[in-house]
Design a protein around this motif. Sequence first.
Motif, PDB file in Angstrom:
ATOM      1  N   ALA A 188     -27.511  17.884 109.362  1.00  0.00           N
ATOM      2  CA  ALA A 188     -27.790  18.095 110.794  1.00  0.00           C
ATOM      3  C   ALA A 188     -28.437  19.447 111.053  1.00  0.00           C
ATOM      4  N   ALA A 189     -29.422  19.810 110.208  1.00  0.00           N
ATOM      5  CA  ALA A 189     -30.137  21.075 110.409  1.00  0.00           C
ATOM      6  C   ALA A 189     -30.880  21.027 111.739  1.00  0.00           C
ATOM      7  N   PRO A 190     -30.809  22.065 112.592  1.00  0.00           N
ATOM      8  CA  PRO A 190     -31.473  22.039 113.895  1.00  0.00           C
ATOM      9  C   PRO A 190     -32.990  22.077 113.751  1.00  0.00           C
ATOM     10  N   ALA A 191     -33.665  21.392 114.679  1.00  0.00           N
ATOM     11  CA  ALA A 191     -35.121  21.415 114.684  1.00  0.00           C
ATOM     12  C   ALA A 191     -35.620  22.809 115.062  1.00  0.00           C
ATOM     13  N   GLN A 192     -36.888  23.076 114.776  1.00  0.00           N
ATOM     14  CA  GLN A 192     -37.469  24.389 115.048  1.00  0.00           C
ATOM     15  C   GLN A 192     -38.111  24.378 116.437  1.00  0.00           C
ATOM     16  N   ASP A 193     -37.742  25.344 117.259  1.00  0.00           N
ATOM     17  CA  ASP A 193     -38.258  25.409 118.627  1.00  0.00           C
ATOM     18  C   ASP A 193     -39.700  25.916 118.641  1.00  0.00           C
ATOM     19  N   TYR A 194     -40.468  25.430 119.614  1.00  0.00           N
ATOM     20  CA  TYR A 194     -41.802  25.964 119.870  1.00  0.00           C
ATOM     21  C   TYR A 194     -41.981  26.114 121.369  1.00  0.00           C
ATOM     22  N   SER A 195     -42.810  27.080 121.760  1.00  0.00           N
ATOM     23  CA  SER A 195     -43.136  27.318 123.165  1.00  0.00           C
ATOM     24  C   SER A 195     -44.401  28.163 123.206  1.00  0.00           C
ATOM     25  N   PHE A 196     -45.472  27.627 123.793  1.00  0.00           N
ATOM     26  CA  PHE A 196     -46.741  28.344 123.800  1.00  0.00           C
ATOM     27  C   PHE A 196     -47.620  27.814 124.927  1.00  0.00           C
ATOM     28  N   ARG A 197     -48.705  28.552 125.212  1.00  0.00           N
ATOM     29  CA  ARG A 197     -49.686  28.131 126.207  1.00  0.00           C
ATOM     30  C   ARG A 197     -50.927  27.513 125.552  1.00  0.00           C
ATOM     31  N   TYR A 198     -51.414  28.167 124.488  1.00  0.00           N
ATOM     32  CA  TYR A 198     -52.645  27.695 123.862  1.00  0.00           C
ATOM     33  C   TYR A 198     -52.451  27.352 122.386  1.00  0.00           C
ATOM     34  N   PHE A 199     -51.719  28.175 121.669  1.00  0.00           N
ATOM     35  CA  PHE A 199     -51.452  27.858 120.263  1.00  0.00           C
ATOM     36  C   PHE A 199     -50.233  28.635 119.799  1.00  0.00           C
ATOM     37  N   GLN A 200     -49.647  28.168 118.713  1.00  0.00           N
ATOM     38  CA  GLN A 200     -48.499  28.849 118.111  1.00  0.00           C
ATOM     39  C   GLN A 200     -48.446  28.508 116.632  1.00  0.00           C
ATOM     40  N   GLN A 201     -48.101  29.503 115.833  1.00  0.00           N
ATOM     41  CA  GLN A 201     -47.943  29.304 114.398  1.00  0.00           C
ATOM     42  C   GLN A 201     -46.458  29.347 114.061  1.00  0.00           C
ATOM     43  N   LEU A 202     -45.949  28.278 113.478  1.00  0.00           N
ATOM     44  CA  LEU A 202     -44.554  28.188 113.063  1.00  0.00           C
ATOM     45  C   LEU A 202     -44.478  28.251 111.545  1.00  0.00           C
ATOM     46  N   ASP A 203     -43.480  28.936 111.033  1.00  0.00           N
ATOM     47  CA  ASP A 203     -43.351  29.016 109.577  1.00  0.00           C
ATOM     48  C   ASP A 203     -41.879  29.003 109.187  1.00  0.00           C
ATOM     49  N   GLY A 204     -41.647  28.872 107.900  1.00  0.00           N
ATOM     50  CA  GLY A 204     -40.306  28.815 107.351  1.00  0.00           C
ATOM     51  C   GLY A 204     -40.355  28.400 105.890  1.00  0.00           C
ATOM     52  N   SER A 205     -39.199  28.113 105.313  1.00  0.00           N
ATOM     53  CA  SER A 205     -39.126  27.735 103.905  1.00  0.00           C
ATOM     54  C   SER A 205     -38.267  26.482 103.761  1.00  0.00           C
ATOM     55  N   VAL A 206     -38.668  25.599 102.828  1.00  0.00           N
ATOM     56  CA  VAL A 206     -37.921  24.375 102.540  1.00  0.00           C
ATOM     57  C   VAL A 206     -37.799  24.221 101.025  1.00  0.00           C
ATOM     58  N   MET A 207     -36.895  23.333 100.604  1.00  0.00           N
ATOM     59  CA  MET A 207     -36.674  23.069  99.185  1.00  0.00           C
ATOM     60  C   MET A 207     -36.917  21.580  98.918  1.00  0.00           C
ATOM     61  N   LEU A 208     -37.804  21.287  97.964  1.00  0.00           N
ATOM     62  CA  LEU A 208     -38.067  19.905  97.572  1.00  0.00           C
ATOM     63  C   LEU A 208     -37.081  19.486  96.481  1.00  0.00           C
ATOM     64  N   PRO A 209     -36.659  18.232  96.474  1.00  0.00           N
ATOM     65  CA  PRO A 209     -35.729  17.774  95.430  1.00  0.00           C
ATOM     66  C   PRO A 209     -36.364  17.828  94.043  1.00  0.00           C
ATOM     67  N   ALA A 210     -35.545  17.946  93.033  1.00  0.00           N
ATOM     68  CA  ALA A 210     -36.043  17.956  91.657  1.00  0.00           C
ATOM     69  C   ALA A 210     -36.663  16.599  91.317  1.00  0.00           C
ATOM     70  N   GLY A 211     -37.783  16.636  90.625  1.00  0.00           N
ATOM     71  CA  GLY A 211     -38.459  15.412  90.222  1.00  0.00           C
ATOM     72  C   GLY A 211     -39.218  14.724  91.342  1.00  0.00           C
ATOM     73  N   PHE A 212     -39.401  15.391  92.440  1.00  0.00           N
ATOM     74  CA  PHE A 212     -40.100  14.803  93.586  1.00  0.00           C
ATOM     75  C   PHE A 212     -41.536  15.309  93.627  1.00  0.00           C
ATOM     76  N   THR A 213     -42.506  14.380  93.796  1.00  0.00           N
ATOM     77  CA  THR A 213     -43.921  14.734  93.905  1.00  0.00           C
ATOM     78  C   THR A 213     -44.377  14.481  95.337  1.00  0.00           C
ATOM     79  N   PRO A 214     -44.663  15.556  96.131  1.00  0.00           N
ATOM     80  CA  PRO A 214     -45.055  15.356  97.522  1.00  0.00           C
ATOM     81  C   PRO A 214     -46.477  14.806  97.633  1.00  0.00           C
ATOM     82  N   GLN A 215     -46.696  13.965  98.632  1.00  0.00           N
ATOM     83  CA  GLN A 215     -48.025  13.401  98.878  1.00  0.00           C
ATOM     84  C   GLN A 215     -48.473  13.591 100.331  1.00  0.00           C
ATOM     85  N   ARG A 216     -47.555  13.398 101.273  1.00  0.00           N
ATOM     86  CA  ARG A 216     -47.911  13.511 102.684  1.00  0.00           C
ATOM     87  C   ARG A 216     -46.797  14.244 103.435  1.00  0.00           C
TER      88      ARG A 216
END
Length: 244
Positions: A188-216
């Motif tokens: 139940a990790a909380p979603a990341q908030d955003y609030s902007f008028r024209y644009f906003q850059q959001l960043d952070g870090s995540v961990m991919l499972p072992a043996g997982f190949t990301p595609q999309r």
Amino acid sequence: MAKPPPPRFVIVQQQPDRRPLIAAVVAAIWLASLAGAWAWATWRAAPQLPKVSAELDAVRATLRERQARLDQLEQREATLQRSDQISRVANKQIQGALADREEEIADLRADVAFYERLVGSTGKPQGLNVHSTQFSPEAGGTWRYMIVLTQNLNRGAVSAGRLEFAVEGVRNGKLTTVGWAELHQRPAAPAQDYSFRYFQQLDGSVMLPAGFTPQRVRVSLRGGDASVEQAFDWRSGATVTGET
């Protein structure tokens, strides 16, 4: 008849010692001469005493006046020094405030230039939109993400809501989707908030499972005025434009 022998002892009458008397007379004469000299000097100086006293009073008055003037000048110098110190502090604060304003203006100009590059001067107005995603590997096996959100349809309006994304790929030869909570390794990790008028850059870090190949990457935006879901190809270290 034989002459009798002279007597062995002769009685001589002693004369009184006059030396003390002479010394006393000399001392009296010397004291009298001192008294006479003092009286003569006093008589000669007496006519000058009022003038000398007046000059002495005038000198004392001048000294008091100059001392008062000196005290005033010292007080004025202390006041000027304090005023100069206050002016320096105020000037330093003003320069700091001006530097902050200039930095804010520079940041705003950079934001406007970046926004213009994003949407283009002839670009079609769009509502809430995921402009790009980028993932870069970090030390320790995590991935740093950077997601840019834009909108230029309602100029001046604030877009606010929460962002989540899921990564689709292959694990153990099967298609697998890794959700937001698993990417953050927290239930139940909380979603990341955003609030902007024209644009906003959001960043952070995540961990991919072992043996997982990301595609999309599938990004979901949930706001009060709009809900958006867009998919992007996964390219490590490169910004790509996705399709809804």
